[in-house]
Design an enzyme around this catalytic site. Structure first.
Site, short mmCIF file in Angstrom:
data_model
loop_
_atom_site.label_atom_id
_atom_site.label_comp_id
_atom_site.label_asym_id
_atom_site.label_seq_id
_atom_site.Cartn_x
_atom_site.Cartn_y
_atom_site.Cartn_z
CG HIS A 298 -14.59 14.65 -5.74
ND1 HIS A 298 -13.97 13.49 -6.09
CD2 HIS A 298 -14.09 15.00 -4.52
CE1 HIS A 298 -13.11 13.15 -5.13
NE2 HIS A 298 -13.18 14.05 -4.16
CG ASP B 264 -10.22 12.96 -6.92
OD1 ASP B 264 -10.83 13.65 -7.74
OD2 ASP B 264 -10.40 11.73 -6.78
CG ASP C 257 -15.09 16.82 -11.06
OD1 ASP C 257 -15.64 16.09 -10.21
OD2 ASP C 257 -13.90 16.67 -11.40
CG ASP D 274 -11.04 14.83 -1.37
OD1 ASP D 274 -10.33 14.80 -0.35
OD2 ASP D 274 -11.58 13.81 -1.85
CB CYS E 201 -11.95 12.67 -12.16
SG CYS E 201 -13.63 13.00 -11.66
O1 DAV Z 1 -21.48 11.91 -9.08
O2 DAV Z 1 -20.63 10.15 -8.29
C1 DAV Z 1 -18.09 11.44 -8.72
C2 DAV Z 1 -16.84 12.27 -8.55
C3 DAV Z 1 -15.64 11.53 -8.81
N1 DAV Z 1 -14.41 12.17 -8.44
C4 DAV Z 1 -20.56 11.33 -8.55
C5 DAV Z 1 -19.31 12.10 -8.21
#
Ligand code: DAV
Length: 382
Positions: free
Chosen positions: A250, A113, A252, A199, A358
């Site tokens: 994010h 992150d 990913d 981020d 992550c």
């Molecule tokens: O799909 O909840 C989570 C990303 C975590 N760094 C999601 C994204």
């Protein structure tokens, strides 16, 4: 002591899939519950659930997560990858700046992150939440080690935003779902457009092309800063959007490249049609991930991420992927696409917001900068 004389610089990663040589794996030691703040409204899962806790996580939850993080580290070591870990950090300390106060910090479970390797450069993100303002600190000792070891390594720190009240749009959290649907193409979330905010985990690397998702954690000024900073270095930065994700944070768990020509996609979050074209015009395949084994309701009570942590896989090479142990449907898809699949248990890390991608930060892959999108229509920085 790190070797600096190799043909490959000590810090070298141009994409998400080339053969991994060195990686940082996160740690749950000292982790706290994420506090409520303008950029984050954590909630305990389940109807009538207790308020979200504050302060340090219970030792038992930390130990369980650390055991699984150690399992990932051991698997990577057995694959010949050098594994590094963050320095201890007291996350229970409050944060106070001239513009804000946060009652405690968060954790070092998810280096992804905060930190990103872009070629031979280490970039520290601005971050978007108060509790994560100083989250680069557990990684600084490593950054200095890499930077000292090899003069080819460069290090850039993005400007810190104020994170003052005015940087956030407080009413975002009250919008009903119908309003979010009606506004899904506006890309307006809890952070305003006045300061540079991003981020690192909203970026995905494809050689000379870098995707950046506009999200709750990355705004348009942040993307503009990335374009102006990275394009003179030969990168092309592409903003991307997944309009059906009303709470994007994010990239990913949404759009995950696995090897040249292949991206694992989220069937509930298709990429904006005009942005898909870059992939189809260049012969890339977008393959939808199967439904995760857990539903959103089955996710751990304190986990603020969605069930799509299932697709947060880590590539060890273009032929080999690490996948969470229980995600059998995804493992079967990966086998059918020709991958060797390694598995580790990782569910106890989910409440810290991430899975395998992550919880890692790749430092070095056996990788060079390539152009995977020779036919691309591209708009440079404005
Ligand atoms: O799909 O909840 C989570 C990303 C975590 N760094 C999601 C994204």
């Amino acid at each position: 002591m790190i070797e600096s004389s190799g043909a490959i610089p000590v810090v070298n990663a141009w994409n998400e899939w080339d053969t991994l040589q060195e990686v940082v794996v996160g740690s749950a030691t000292g982790a706290c519950f994420e506090p409520t703040e303008p950029g984050n409204r954590p909630q305990t899962r389940g109807a009538g659930a207790a308020p979200f806790p504050t302060g340090p996580k219970p030792a038992e939850a930390v130990d369980r997560a650390n055991e699984q993080l150690a399992g990932l580290a051991a698997l990577l070591t057995a694959q010949g990858v050098t594994v590094r870990r963050p320095s201890p950090h007291d996350f229970s300390q409050p944060v106070r700046t001239p513009a804000f106060e946060a009652e405690n910090q968060y954790c070092a479970v998810c280096p992804r992150d905060v930190m990103i390797t872009l070629g031979n450069e280490i970039l520290e993100a601005t971050m978007s939440r108060r509790a994560r303002y100083f989250e680069y600190e557990p990684y600084r000792k490593l950054v200095y080690e890499y930077w000292d070891a090899d003069p080819r390594v460069t290090w850039t720190v993005a400007p810190k935003p104020t994170m003052a009240d005015a940087m956030y749009r407080q009413d975002f959290w009250e919008w009903p779902l119908e309003e979010r649907h009606a506004r899904m193409h506006d890309s307006e979330f809890c952070v305003t457009q006045d300061e540079v905010v991003f981020d690192a985990a909203d970026m995905s690397r494809f050689g000379r092309d870098i995707l950046v998702q506009e999200s709750m954690t990355t705004n348009r000024a942040g993307i503009r800063w990335l374009k102006r900073t990275l394009e003179p270095k030969g990168f092309r930065v592409h903003p991307v959007h997944f309009p059906l994700d009303y709470f994007p944070s994010h990239i990913d768990c949404t759009f995950v490249p696995l090897r040249p020509g292949l991206v694992l996609t989220n069937p509930e979050r298709p990429i904006r049609e005009t942005e898909r074209q870059m992939f189809t015009d260049n012969g890339w395949r977008l393959v939808d991930a199967p439904q995760p084994v857990l539903t959103n309701d089955d996710m751990p009570p304190y986990c603020q991420s969605s069930k799509w942590l299932s697709m947060n896989v880590l590539s060890v090479s273009p032929e080999k992927v690490i996948c969470e142990e229980q995600e059998k449907p995804l493992q079967d898809l990966l086998y059918s696409l020709g991958f060797e699949v390694l598995t580790v248990p990782f569910r106890d890390v989910f409440e810290y917001g991430g899975s395998l991608h992550c919880a890692t930060w790749d430092i070095r892959r056996d990788s060079t900068r390539e152009d995977y999108f020779p036919a691309v229509s591209y708009r440079p920085a404005t």
